[in-house]
Design a protein around this motif. Structure first.
Motif, mmCIF file in Angstrom:
data_model
loop_
_atom_site.group_PDB
_atom_site.id
_atom_site.type_symbol
_atom_site.label_atom_id
_atom_site.label_comp_id
_atom_site.label_asym_id
_atom_site.label_seq_id
_atom_site.Cartn_x
_atom_site.Cartn_y
_atom_site.Cartn_z
ATOM 1 N N HIS A 1 -1.285 8.528 5.420
ATOM 2 C CA HIS A 1 -0.689 7.252 5.842
ATOM 3 C C HIS A 1 -1.185 6.115 4.945
ATOM 4 O O HIS A 1 -1.982 5.279 5.357
ATOM 5 C CB HIS A 1 -1.013 6.981 7.316
ATOM 6 C CG HIS A 1 -0.404 7.992 8.222
ATOM 7 N ND1 HIS A 1 -1.110 9.090 8.675
ATOM 8 C CD2 HIS A 1 0.843 8.099 8.725
ATOM 9 C CE1 HIS A 1 -0.313 9.821 9.434
ATOM 10 N NE2 HIS A 1 0.879 9.252 9.471
ATOM 11 N N ARG A 2 -0.667 6.097 3.724
ATOM 12 C CA ARG A 2 -1.069 5.087 2.745
ATOM 13 C C ARG A 2 -0.878 3.666 3.255
ATOM 14 O O ARG A 2 -1.686 2.782 2.984
ATOM 15 C CB ARG A 2 -0.228 5.222 1.464
ATOM 16 C CG ARG A 2 -0.729 6.172 0.464
ATOM 17 C CD ARG A 2 0.070 6.031 -0.827
ATOM 18 N NE ARG A 2 1.498 5.885 -0.622
ATOM 19 C CZ ARG A 2 2.390 6.850 -0.801
ATOM 20 N NH1 ARG A 2 2.018 8.030 -1.213
ATOM 21 N NH2 ARG A 2 3.672 6.632 -0.590
ATOM 22 N N THR B 1 -11.673 10.773 -4.261
ATOM 23 C CA THR B 1 -11.291 11.922 -3.441
ATOM 24 C C THR B 1 -9.956 11.668 -2.752
ATOM 25 O O THR B 1 -9.069 12.527 -2.762
ATOM 26 C CB THR B 1 -12.382 12.220 -2.386
ATOM 27 O OG1 THR B 1 -13.598 12.558 -3.050
ATOM 28 C CG2 THR B 1 -11.977 13.359 -1.464
ATOM 29 N N LEU B 2 -9.818 10.482 -2.177
ATOM 30 C CA LEU B 2 -8.578 10.163 -1.470
ATOM 31 C C LEU B 2 -7.396 10.088 -2.438
ATOM 32 O O LEU B 2 -6.320 10.629 -2.154
ATOM 33 C CB LEU B 2 -8.739 8.849 -0.702
ATOM 34 C CG LEU B 2 -7.693 8.559 0.354
ATOM 35 C CD1 LEU B 2 -7.668 9.639 1.425
ATOM 36 C CD2 LEU B 2 -7.964 7.199 0.983
ATOM 37 N N VAL B 3 -7.599 9.459 -3.581
ATOM 38 C CA VAL B 3 -6.522 9.341 -4.577
ATOM 39 C C VAL B 3 -6.062 10.721 -5.033
ATOM 40 O O VAL B 3 -4.856 11.006 -5.066
ATOM 41 C CB VAL B 3 -6.981 8.484 -5.774
ATOM 42 C CG1 VAL B 3 -5.998 8.576 -6.933
ATOM 43 C CG2 VAL B 3 -7.154 7.028 -5.356
ATOM 44 N N LEU B 4 -7.000 11.579 -5.397
ATOM 45 C CA LEU B 4 -6.627 12.924 -5.862
ATOM 46 C C LEU B 4 -5.949 13.739 -4.773
ATOM 47 O O LEU B 4 -4.963 14.430 -5.035
ATOM 48 C CB LEU B 4 -7.860 13.676 -6.377
ATOM 49 C CG LEU B 4 -8.417 13.223 -7.715
ATOM 50 C CD1 LEU B 4 -9.693 13.991 -8.038
ATOM 51 C CD2 LEU B 4 -7.393 13.391 -8.819
ATOM 52 N N SER B 5 -6.458 13.649 -3.548
ATOM 53 C CA SER B 5 -5.857 14.446 -2.480
ATOM 54 C C SER B 5 -4.443 13.956 -2.147
ATOM 55 O O SER B 5 -3.615 14.729 -1.686
ATOM 56 C CB SER B 5 -6.742 14.461 -1.236
ATOM 57 O OG SER B 5 -6.767 13.196 -0.618
ATOM 58 N N ARG B 6 -4.164 12.675 -2.416
ATOM 59 C CA ARG B 6 -2.801 12.151 -2.226
ATOM 60 C C ARG B 6 -1.881 12.548 -3.365
ATOM 61 O O ARG B 6 -0.668 12.664 -3.185
ATOM 62 C CB ARG B 6 -2.834 10.622 -2.134
ATOM 63 C CG ARG B 6 -3.332 10.101 -0.831
ATOM 64 C CD ARG B 6 -3.372 8.589 -0.842
ATOM 65 N NE ARG B 6 -3.750 8.069 0.470
ATOM 66 C CZ ARG B 6 -4.060 6.804 0.692
ATOM 67 N NH1 ARG B 6 -4.032 5.926 -0.302
ATOM 68 N NH2 ARG B 6 -4.388 6.413 1.907
ATOM 69 N N ARG C 1 0.830 -1.205 0.000
ATOM 70 C CA ARG C 1 0.000 0.000 0.000
ATOM 71 C C ARG C 1 0.864 1.253 0.000
ATOM 72 O O ARG C 1 0.500 2.264 -0.591
ATOM 73 C CB ARG C 1 -0.947 0.004 1.198
ATOM 74 C CG ARG C 1 -2.139 -0.906 0.996
ATOM 75 C CD ARG C 1 -3.068 -0.890 2.171
ATOM 76 N NE ARG C 1 -2.528 -1.755 3.218
ATOM 77 C CZ ARG C 1 -2.988 -1.829 4.452
ATOM 78 N NH1 ARG C 1 -4.002 -1.084 4.829
ATOM 79 N NH2 ARG C 1 -2.449 -2.650 5.315
ATOM 80 N N ASP C 2 2.001 1.201 0.649
ATOM 81 C CA ASP C 2 2.876 2.361 0.722
ATOM 82 C C ASP C 2 3.688 2.568 -0.553
ATOM 83 O O ASP C 2 3.818 3.691 -1.032
ATOM 84 C CB ASP C 2 3.821 2.226 1.919
ATOM 85 C CG ASP C 2 4.574 3.503 2.207
ATOM 86 O OD1 ASP C 2 3.984 4.594 2.108
ATOM 87 O OD2 ASP C 2 5.776 3.413 2.536
ATOM 88 N N LEU D 1 -10.307 11.557 6.201
ATOM 89 C CA LEU D 1 -9.439 12.239 7.168
ATOM 90 C C LEU D 1 -8.068 12.536 6.565
ATOM 91 O O LEU D 1 -7.563 11.751 5.758
ATOM 92 C CB LEU D 1 -9.206 11.356 8.391
ATOM 93 C CG LEU D 1 -10.279 11.273 9.450
ATOM 94 C CD1 LEU D 1 -9.880 10.254 10.513
ATOM 95 C CD2 LEU D 1 -10.518 12.628 10.080
ATOM 96 N N LYS D 2 -7.454 13.620 6.992
ATOM 97 C CA LYS D 2 -6.081 13.919 6.569
ATOM 98 C C LYS D 2 -5.139 12.774 6.966
ATOM 99 O O LYS D 2 -4.241 12.422 6.205
ATOM 100 C CB LYS D 2 -5.597 15.219 7.207
ATOM 101 C CG LYS D 2 -6.230 16.456 6.644
ATOM 102 C CD LYS D 2 -5.662 17.687 7.326
ATOM 103 C CE LYS D 2 -6.432 18.920 6.929
ATOM 104 N NZ LYS D 2 -5.888 20.131 7.551
#
Length: 190
Positions: A100-101, A162-167, A24-25, A94-95
């Motif tokens: 924390h991938r 949303t999570l993918v783009l924000s990362r 995942r990381d 959440l941020k």
């Protein structure tokens, strides 16, 4: 020196746990078997006593991380439907989750990599995604029974996106804006 069956099972579980986080990381191609085994505190030579290939480990690691997500989502779903949905949205967007991938959502961390994998990996991912979808569909508020699955699919896709783009963006303020927009869009269901 031979290890007991019990210790071998513990070692296998440890390898899967470490691989789940590392994949995942870093992605599937971002870490090799030797480094995974070292991170698990084991020797590279022992890998093939547990797994037929790296692809075999990838499938097991995906299944394990998806099961962990289903367990977390299930605990959130045990609340009343209104509370459960809001809790899931708030926990997902959440941020800390974004930042924390390694301990976060497998879908957001690895879906593009999984799309390029073999059948077993994709089968395990599909099973895990369906399990999460079922949990989400149960807690979607304010829609008819027929519309729950469709709304759950759209919400899941939106949360992951949303999570993918924000990362992916390199501007922290923009990343926060993306999360906030997701909170606003998916926190309100008709």
């Amino acid at each position: 020196m031979r290890v007991s069956k019990e210790q071998a099972a513990k070692n296998r579980d440890r390898i899967i746990e470490v691989a789940s986080r590392e994949f995942r990381d870093k992605g599937f191609d971002g870490i090799g078997v030797a480094d995974l085994m070292k991170s698990a505190g084991l020797t590279h030579g022992g890998f093939y006593g547990h797994f037929a290939s790296k692809d075999d480990l990838i499938a097991e690691a995906c299944a394990a991380s998806m099961d962990q997500s289903a367990e977390k989502w299930g605990k959130l779903a045990d609340r009343s439907p209104e509370e459960a949905f809001a809790a899931l949205i708030n926990a997902y967007l959440l941020k800390e989750h974004r930042d924390h991938r390694a301990t976060g959502c497998t879908m957001a961390a690895l879906a593009p990599d999984i799309a390029r994998q073999s059948g077993r990996v994709r089968e395990r991912f599909t099973h895990g995604t369906r399990a999460l979808l079922d949990i989400l569909a149960k807690i979607i508020p304010g829609v008819s029974a027929e519309a729950k699955r469709e709304k759950a699919l759209a919400t899941m896709a939106g949360l992951v996106g949303t999570l993918v783009l924000s990362r992916a963006v390199d501007d922290p303020a923009f990343a926060d804006e993306i999360l906030a927009a997701g909170q606003a869009a998916f926190g309100k269901q008709d």
